[in-house]
Structure formats: structure tokens, C-alpha cells
Design a protein around this motif. Sequence first.
Motif: not given
Length: 353
Positions: A231-234, A257-267, A290-292
Motif C-alpha cells: 500500500g505504500n509507494s515511493r 501511504e496506505s489508506p486507513t479506516d480514518e483516511e480511506p483516501d490514500p494520503p 483528508t483534513a487538508g
Amino acid sequence: MTAQLAGALPDALVNRPAGGSGPPVMLAEITRTEPRLEVRLLPLPLDRAGPRPAGLGPSASPAQQWLGQELRQHLPGARPLGPTLQALLPPAGGAPRGEAPTQATGAVAPLPPALQRLVDLLPTPAQLSQPESLRQQVQQSGLWMEAMLGLAARGQGPAHPLAADLKAQLLRAADQLRQGGEARPAAPPAPATPANAPALPALTGLLEGLLKRVTSLQLQSLQSFASDEPGNSRWFFELPLRSEQAVHGVFGEIQRESPTDEEPDPPWSIVLTLDIGDLGPLRVAAAARTAGVNVHFTASEPETVVRLRQELPRLRERLDERELTVTGLSVRQGEVEPEPRPPGTHRMLDEQA
């Protein structure tokens, strides 16, 4: 688009048993662009479901071992793009633009057209400060050349602007130098004097170093893909740009980064490291969550820290104009490595040998 294979088909593809579980994972490396594309196919099973050993010893996966071997071949000869391209340009008051110095004599010779075009198209700092221009330059940095050509060939993406791609331009310049050398007369030339020493060996060495640099960054990106958590890519790249003083290189790292339950959209995040003009070494880190969006600057020079802090209100206004929620803006003074090493880069010496 017409392409031919460079070398024989890999054994993993030729000897693949019938009725296998899907097609094998293959890497495609473009080795020439003229007179037609030449592609080298390589089997590389990038299984991201297994364990991720930290080193490249016997416990490393076959993909990691292969990447380590390839990096050992390319890294020693790789040359940073900015200073190496600067070496192709004459000093102030020297030869006209478009001619390269020959050996240490000050004599000049024309650059290959493809290399001259690359130098002419180098972006300026002002161009890279525009989002769309920066996106385009990163896309054409050579890092994704094979991937984008493959997507276009399968009808899964737009046609890649091959003529503007950095790696493609370097390959084309190398082909032109190779063809120029092959076109030389068979008769032995007159002994060279210090005034007309040939520039071909010097240019060939510079081009080889530039190509190894782009290829090594591609390999380091693949190494990250093979060793990071699923899920992580660089991706690692370098952008050459031309200021009024010289040609510089901007080193970049993009991470998803990998998506999480709190942030379904990958940061997503991007880090740019540069050293241009009187700013001194500078690192810019931007992250979108997701927050900004948050942006952080690290500068080595105290004067640069003051200048950047004065510009923060303007930066916030520009982000607001794009309807981006700003969650953090900061500037701090600290040490900045002008050419950072990608995280997880393997050791050049094998202590098992």
C-alpha cells in the motif's frame, strides 16, 4: 509505435509452463530510441504480500537481490543532472551556446541536436513554481517513461510525449553520438592537436553518467516498491532547471501511504530538495490528507528562513484561492542535505562476499 526486443526473451517467459496462474510480472527497459525503440524484458516477481527483510543478504527476496545487483552497476557511474548538464555549457565569455568544450583545451564542438534540445528546454525556477508546469516536468522526468508507454500501448492511458521525456532525450542523444562515431571514415584521422581534440569521448561519458542517474532513480523507486509495506509507494526523481547563474538539480520524492479506516483516501506527500541562487540548501515538504494540506520548509541559511516566513501569508492566500484547507504552514532552520539518499538504499559493499 514499432519496437523490437534487445536481446533474447527471458527464460522465465520462454519456459513458462502452460496453464500457469496468470501472466508473469515483467519489467520493460527501453535501451534505444533510434532507429526504433529497443526494449529489454526482465522477469521481476514483486510479491508485496511476503515479509520485508531490511537487508539484501540471503534472506532478501529475489526481486530485492536483483535490484541490488542492478544498482551496483549503475550507481557508481551515475552523475547528478544539474552539475553534469552545467558542464556541457561554456563558461562566461567562452564558446557560443550549443558547443561543448573538448578535453581541457577550450576548443569547442557542436552538441548533438537531441542534447542541445534538452538544454534549450530546461525549465526555469519561475516555471517550476507553477503547479501545472511542475506536474508536467515531473511526469517527463524519465521516471515513468516505460510505464506510460506501456499504458498507452494497451490503450489504458494517453500517448506519452516521448519527444519531451528526459530519459528519451538522453537516449536519443546517445544514439546520435553512436551514429556519428559509426559514420567516421575508415582512414585514420590526422593526429589531434590541443586545438581540435575530439569532444566525442567526453560527451559520451557525460551522457552515460546522466542515463545511469535516471536509471538508478528508477531502480531505487522499484526497490522501495519491493521492500515497503503493501500500500505504500515511493518514487524518486531529479529535475534539472536553469537559473541565471547555472543549471541546478531538484531532487524529489513522492510518497503514497496506505489508506486507513480514518483516511480511506490514500494520503500523498512530496518532498523537494534544492540549492538555487542565494537561498542555500532548501527542503520543501507538502502533504495532502483528508483534513487538508500542510507545507513545511527547512532552510540552512538564516536569511532564507526570514524571507520564507515573510512569504507565508502570500502562500496561504494562494492555497485558499485553490480551495485547499490549510492545516499547517511552517519554516524552520536546519541542516539540509543537497542531494539526499533515498531511504532504504542498499549498501554498495556486500559484507557476505
